[in-house]
Design an enzyme around this catalytic site. Structure first.
Site, PDB file in Angstrom:
ATOM      1  N   ARG A 244       1.052   3.146  -5.927  1.00  0.00           N
ATOM      2  CA  ARG A 244      -0.071   2.369  -5.619  1.00  0.00           C
ATOM      3  C   ARG A 244      -1.059   1.890  -4.722  1.00  0.00           C
ATOM      4  NH1 ARG A 244       1.959  -2.566  -2.177  1.00  0.00           N
ATOM      5  NH2 ARG A 244      -0.332  -2.285  -1.191  1.00  0.00           N
ATOM      6  N   HIS A 248      -1.824  -4.760  -3.155  1.00  0.00           N
ATOM      7  CA  HIS A 248      -0.411  -5.136  -3.940  1.00  0.00           C
ATOM      8  C   HIS A 248      -1.236  -6.179  -4.865  1.00  0.00           C
ATOM      9  CE1 HIS A 248       3.169  -7.491  -4.433  1.00  0.00           C
ATOM     10  NE2 HIS A 248       2.386  -8.134  -3.827  1.00  0.00           N
ATOM     11  N   TYR A 257      -2.754  -1.808   6.454  1.00  0.00           N
ATOM     12  CA  TYR A 257      -1.180  -1.529   6.449  1.00  0.00           C
ATOM     13  C   TYR A 257      -1.031  -0.191   6.435  1.00  0.00           C
ATOM     14  CZ  TYR A 257      -0.582  -3.360   1.769  1.00  0.00           C
ATOM     15  OH  TYR A 257      -0.565  -3.118   0.741  1.00  0.00           O
TER      16      TYR A 257
END
Length: 345
Positions: A244, A248, A257
């Protein structure tokens, strides 16, 4: 890994033709352009939220292209826009869900063979197994294709679905898009053993791990899995290893992160660039084709955006009128308060 038995020579699907390869590229280009644009739509206030799929175009288009919409049924999560596009679903009707115009979208699930978008993590797998079991009971040859992510594979619902499907030999393909992240948690921190496909052995069913950035490999693996199910052999787990590249969702900040260096090193080769190189190397596409595919993708996005903007808002009263078959005093009080505050009545 690949424990899915090879089909008999007479049942093996032929490799994609040059026309099909060009179609796969055009589909991926359309999905990429619409996906990137949908993020911009959210920033512009056209839609309230969206789950991007940047980098997962090959996994989605390749698997969706393998579906027989006359017999099979697909059970998506909230990130399968590319699957819907490959299946020929009306994209204004599909994207209406992201506009919050109508829960589940304005498309007809029965005619399109695409179930309503599922926002409950791992919820789609249970519905898929139920539908697939129904095919067995009715002696039909339809196959369910259930989408889930590596994060969803840690849910108990997935164990129950795979176990039930294996015991009942339900014709369902569990298509796992392992994009490396369960929101902000990397796969290695939440998938024991690092592979979802390897879990298939625990249920006594075949599992295939495929390069999810190679649209042809995904198409072939999905076709094999569907053929296995259609022959009465029970379920299959297909794990497409991809990445990805974006957030998200449009409310997520991946910079909290992972670093840009981690993103670049982990993402691998871009799925569109990979297929473009193959088409050029094989001499079945040229620069004019790619320019035309990009122009068509841009025109399609414009048409979809105009269709989305033309959708008026749903009446606010529906949030009270469509809750229960028979209303309750508490709901009536809430509806009255809402009307007083928003409609001044």
């Amino acid at each position: 890994m690949d424990t899915l038995p090879l089909p008999d020579d007479g049942n093996a699907a032929p490799p994609p033709t040059p026309d099909q390869l060009r179609e796969l590229y055009s589909l991926m280009a359309a999905v990429r352009h619409l996906d990137v644009s949908a993020v911009a739509w959210q920033r512009q206030g056209i839609i309230p939220g969206y789950a991007p799929e940047l980098g997962q175009e090959a996994a989605q288009v390749g698997s969706g292209y393998a579906v027989d919409t006359a017999r099979d049924f697909v059970f998506p999560t909230y990130r399968e826009m590319g699957v819907a596009r490959a299946m020929g679903v009306d994209m204004v009707a599909y994207m209406s869900t992201h506009k919050a115009t109508w829960h589940g979208g304005l498309y007809d699930p029965v005619k399109s063979r695409l179930a309503p978008i599922q926002a409950v993590v791992a919820g789609s797998v249970l519905h898929a197994v139920g539908w697939a079991h129904g095919q067995t009971l009715e002696q039909n040859d339809g196959v369910a294709l259930a989408y889930l992510g590596d994060g969803a594979s840690s849910q108990g619902d997935v164990h129950e679905a795979m176990n039930f499907a294996a015991v009942m030999k339900a014709p369902v393909v569990f298509f796992v898009q392992n994009n490396g992240w369960a929101i902000s948690v990397p796969t290695e921190r939440q998938v024991a053993g690092g592979s979802v496909a390897a879990r298939a052995a625990g249920y006594g069913i075949p599992g295939v791990q495929v390069d999810g950035n190679d649209v042809v490999a995904v198409l072939e693996a999905t076709r094999r899995a569907i053929a296995h199910c259609r022959s009465g052999n029970g379920p299959v787990v297909v794990e497409a290893m991809t990445y990805r590249r974006g957030p998200h969702s449009t409310s997520d900040d991946p910079g909290r992160y992972r670093s840009l260096d981690e993103e670049r090193s982990g993402a691998g080769e871009d799925p569109l660039r990979r297929l473009r190189r193959r088409l050029l190397d094989d001499g079945i596409a040229d620069d004019a084709f790619f320019a035309a595919a990009q122009a068509a993708a841009a025109a399609e996005e414009t048409s979809i955006r105009e269709g989305i903007e033309a959708l008026g808002p749903r009446p606010g009263s529906e949030m009270f009128g469509l809750v229960f078959q028979e209303t309750t005093p508490a709901l009536q009080n809430q509806a009255a308060s809402w009307r007083e505050e928003s409609e001044h009545v």
